[in-house]
Scaffold this active site. Structure first.
Site, short mmCIF file in Angstrom:
data_model
loop_
_atom_site.label_atom_id
_atom_site.label_comp_id
_atom_site.label_asym_id
_atom_site.label_seq_id
_atom_site.Cartn_x
_atom_site.Cartn_y
_atom_site.Cartn_z
N ARG A 1 0.83 -1.20 0.00
CA ARG A 1 0.00 0.00 0.00
C ARG A 1 0.87 1.25 0.00
NH1 ARG A 1 -2.14 1.22 4.15
NH2 ARG A 1 -1.13 -0.30 5.49
N LYS B 1 -8.45 -2.57 1.33
CA LYS B 1 -8.26 -1.65 2.44
C LYS B 1 -9.00 -0.33 2.18
CE LYS B 1 -6.08 -3.59 5.94
NZ LYS B 1 -5.30 -4.72 5.78
N HIS C 1 -9.68 -3.87 13.04
CA HIS C 1 -8.62 -4.45 12.22
C HIS C 1 -8.14 -5.70 12.94
CE1 HIS C 1 -4.42 -4.11 10.21
NE2 HIS C 1 -5.26 -4.72 9.41
N SER D 1 0.19 -4.92 10.56
CA SER D 1 0.66 -5.81 9.51
C SER D 1 1.84 -6.67 9.97
CB SER D 1 1.07 -4.98 8.29
OG SER D 1 1.42 -5.83 7.24
N LYS E 1 -2.13 -11.92 12.41
CA LYS E 1 -3.59 -12.07 12.36
C LYS E 1 -4.00 -13.25 11.47
CE LYS E 1 -4.41 -7.90 10.82
NZ LYS E 1 -3.01 -7.45 10.80
N THR E 2 -3.50 -13.24 10.25
CA THR E 2 -3.91 -14.28 9.31
C THR E 2 -3.36 -15.64 9.74
OG1 THR E 2 -3.99 -12.67 7.51
CG2 THR E 2 -3.80 -14.98 6.88
N ASP F 1 -8.97 -10.48 8.73
CA ASP F 1 -8.44 -9.10 8.74
C ASP F 1 -9.41 -7.99 9.17
OD1 ASP F 1 -6.01 -7.61 8.16
OD2 ASP F 1 -7.11 -6.69 6.53
N ARG G 1 2.17 -12.28 -1.47
CA ARG G 1 0.83 -12.53 -0.93
C ARG G 1 0.05 -13.54 -1.75
NH1 ARG G 1 -1.31 -9.61 3.79
NH2 ARG G 1 0.09 -7.85 4.07
P1 ATP Z 1 -1.51 -8.10 7.42
O1 ATP Z 1 -2.35 -7.12 8.20
O2 ATP Z 1 -0.46 -7.42 6.61
O3 ATP Z 1 -2.33 -9.07 6.64
P2 ATP Z 1 -1.10 -10.15 9.48
O4 ATP Z 1 -1.26 -9.61 10.87
O5 ATP Z 1 -2.21 -10.94 8.93
O6 ATP Z 1 -0.65 -8.95 8.51
P3 ATP Z 1 0.45 -12.49 8.97
O7 ATP Z 1 0.12 -12.54 7.52
O8 ATP Z 1 -0.22 -13.49 9.84
O9 ATP Z 1 0.22 -11.01 9.53
O10 ATP Z 1 2.02 -12.54 9.11
C1 ATP Z 1 2.75 -13.06 10.18
C2 ATP Z 1 4.05 -13.57 9.61
O11 ATP Z 1 4.97 -13.86 10.64
C3 ATP Z 1 3.84 -14.85 8.83
O12 ATP Z 1 4.69 -14.83 7.72
C4 ATP Z 1 4.25 -15.92 9.83
O13 ATP Z 1 4.74 -17.08 9.22
C5 ATP Z 1 5.38 -15.22 10.57
N1 ATP Z 1 5.63 -15.68 11.95
C6 ATP Z 1 6.81 -16.14 12.41
N2 ATP Z 1 6.74 -16.43 13.71
C7 ATP Z 1 5.49 -16.15 14.12
C8 ATP Z 1 4.82 -16.25 15.37
N3 ATP Z 1 5.44 -16.68 16.47
N4 ATP Z 1 3.53 -15.88 15.42
C9 ATP Z 1 2.90 -15.41 14.32
N5 ATP Z 1 3.49 -15.30 13.10
C10 ATP Z 1 4.78 -15.66 12.98
MN MN Z 2 -3.42 -10.68 7.25
#
Ligand code: ATP
Ligand code: MN
Length: 568
Positions: free
Chosen positions: A95, A237, A257, A275, A279-280, A294, A359
């Site tokens: 973004r 978004k 969020h 980010s 979360k995901t 999300d 992604r």
């Molecule tokens: P966005 O808002 O950009 O979608 P998000 O909060 O959904 O971000 P994720 O896509 O879940 O974030 O990214 C977390 C990243 O961190 C993943 O690539 C995951 O494999 C990595 N990771 C490594 N260790 C951990 C951990 N202990 N807990 C969570 N994620 C981890």
């Molecule tokens: Mn996510």
């Protein structure tokens, strides 16, 4: 096939205002090779009223398969070995928050919290950009239109028409928004329009923008214009931002969020986080039903997903650690900005040559245990996810009411080197409500709603550090995903309710001393550092950052919240 060809005759001069435009639809011709579906009919008059005229081919509501075929034919994508569509988004692979504008008009002027993320644009520039975008699309041989909606709870449904220059942006909209049934399409009236023109480069001076790309939101015209960027995330978004305006302000629904999932006995958990905090990843739990990854709303009686799909990170993805996401990379999914192993179509997940932000987008039902419709109960547990690259915050701690509010308003995480050019040291980020870039209203509005709901429903609130342990970035390492998952499971199963705890002397957080499936030495950050003095020093430093950041909110919050500040 659901493909049509329409031609449009303009009977008024081209003016920007959607409401003021009236277009006369000429009888459409069908292309011999594309048949009209007999299974559904929809109102032709209703199809396009926004000023599209010369496009010979308007492709309405194509199937994912057709959109993939169009992308391949245009040479804009290839298939991966597992059948997903692989595309590159061009100059932008993330973004562009500095290039997102909100049109300042009589609606937004008094209500939007104008700040670094809510940058005002004069109405006259919206008019200019609108004309440019429409002209650009009218010059194209093909454009794609998709009717879809946001908000799984029908009481809050928001109908969206997405008009795209690229077939793959249209597929992204199919994957990420909710998909109307054929019956629902018959009398579909779009409330908001998203118009995407990635190949259009804006003249910054003429258009009142910072540079050649912009995402422009007009609440008056209920339109989001996206020009000069192909990053698909702008589309989702963009809609998230407008829901963050409409729902809290007009519908008394807290927009969040966060990701959300639900256990077998109906207990909902939500995971807030900026980010990259997890979360995901953490919401994809084979033992729980996925509500969404999300964006959610919290009403008087439920939690519902805004979206119909997930948008997961691919960097360092492995089938072993994240099987649900790995197996979602299949026909219909779009992978963005990945590279292949030489001579193959096999994704090299560890390669960040194009971007760290690789992604995949896919419809929710690509996750086997997705909840349908994605509406869950009122949350029983809330997790605030932070990726603390300093390695200071405990991997799990339970928050008091005051601490929960303090952490929510602070919205702390840290970026690490590698993600952004020029960042060599961990870069602390405080983003109110864990989502400042998407919040048009003052953060206090969301915080106040969350506070009331947490109190009313007696929700457990946990702070989870998915970031560093054993030292800061470069010295320590990222928390093991299996450990974070075990901590969350223990919290959800009530296994921490009677656990012994110790209080962190600086942050005041209550840390469980035993968690099933997690070695106890991981739980107390200081114990994981070789250099204890270095820990104390960094903890003091981080506490100082929290306090400094909170100065701007201090006057407006209660004693209870202020008392939750770390001790410097
Ligand atoms: P966005 O808002 O950009 O979608 P998000 O909060 O959904 O971000 P994720 O896509 O879940 O974030 O990214 C977390 C990243 O961190 C993943 O690539 C995951 O494999 C990595 N990771 C490594 N260790 C951990 C951990 N202990 N807990 C969570 N994620 C981890
Ligand atoms: Mn996510």
């Amino acid at each position: 096939m659901y493909s049509f060809r329409f031609s449009f005759c303009v009977v008024t001069t081209l003016e920007y205002g959607i409401e003021t435009l009236s277009y006369y639809l000429c009888p459409f011709k069908t292309i011999a090779s594309m048949s009209v579906p007999t299974t559904y009919s929809f109102s032709v008059e209703n199809l396009v009223n926004i000023g599209l005229k010369n496009s010979e081919n308007i492709h309405y509501q194509l199937t994912p398969h057709e959109l993939v075929q169009h992308t391949l034919q245009m040479g804009e994508g290839v298939l991966t070995d597992s059948g997903a569509l692989s595309i590159v988004t061009g100059e932008f692979t993330g973004r562009a928050p500095k290039d997102k504008f909100t049109v300042k008009d009589e609606i937004t002027e008094p209500s939007v919290h104008w700040n670094d993320f809510n940058v005002p644009m004069e109405e006259k520039y919206f008019d200019v950009i609108y004309k440019k975008v429409l002209q650009h699309l009218n010059d194209k041989k093909n454009i794609w239109i998709r009717d879809c909606y946001a908000c799984a709870d029908p009481r809050y449904r928001l109908n969206i028409r997405v008009v795209t220059e690229k077939p793959w942006t249209n597929l992204f909209a199919y994957n990420m928004f909710l998909r109307p049934t054929e019956e629902e399409l018959e009398d579909f009236t779009p409330e908001w329009h998203v118009i995407s023109a990635p190949d259009l480069k804006l003249d910054a001076k003429e258009c009142g923008t910072r540079q050649h790309n912009a995402t422009v939101v007009s609440f008056k015209h209920k339109t989001i214009l996206i020009a000069g960027t192909g990053y698909t995330g702008e589309t989702k978004k963009g809609i998230f931002s407008i829901l963050n305006y409409i729902l809290p302000q007009e519908k008394n629904v807290l927009s969040m969020h966060c990701s959300a999932n639900m256990g077998a006995d109906g207990d909902t958990a939500v995971f807030f986080g900026l980010s990259g905090t997890g979360k995901t990843t953490l919401s994809a739990d084979p033992k729980r039903k996925l509500i969404g990854d999300d964006e959610h709303g919290w009403t008087e009686d439920n939690v519902f997903n805004f979206e119909g799909g997930c948008y997961a990170k691919l960097i360092n993805l492995s089938a072993e650690k994240e099987p649900e996401i790995f197996h979602a990379i299949r026909p219909g999914a779009i992978v963005e900005n990945v590279t292949f192993f030489p001579g193959t179509n096999k994704i090299n997940f560890d390669d960040a040559t194009i971007t760290e932000n690789t992604r995949v987008s896919y419809p929710l039902d690509f996750i086997s245990n997705a909840l349908e419709p994605s509406i869950g109960n009122i949350p029983k547990n809330i997790f605030f996810l932070t990726c603390d690259a300093y390695g200071i915050l405990p991997p799990i701690s339970k928050l008091t009411k005051g601490q929960a509010m303090y952490q929510f308003i602070s919205g702390y995480t840290a970026k690490v080197a590698g993600t952004e050019a020029g960042v060599t040291e961990p870069k602390p980020t405080f983003s109110a409500c864990f989502g400042a870039p998407f919040l048009p209203l003052h953060p206090g509005k969301y915080a106040e709603m969350l506070g009331r709901k947490m109190q009313k429903h007696k929700v457990n609130v946990w702070l989870i550090n998915t970031g560093w342990t054993g030292g800061p970035y470069r010295v320590g390492h990222r928390m093991k995903l299996s450990h974070t998952r075990a901590m969350i499971t223990a919290a959800l199963e009530g296994k921490l309710d009677n656990a012994g705890t110790i209080i962190d002397p600086v942050f005041g957080l209550s840390i469980p001393t035993e968690v099933p499936g997690v070695p106890s030495d991981v739980l107390i950050p200081k114990n994981t550092w070789a250099d204890k003095n270095a820990y104390d020093e960094k903890a003091k430093y981080l506490a100082g950052l929290f306090v400094k950041n909170f100065e701007k909110y201090a006057a407006g919050v209660s004693e209870e919240i202020l008392a939750a500040a770390p001790r410097v």
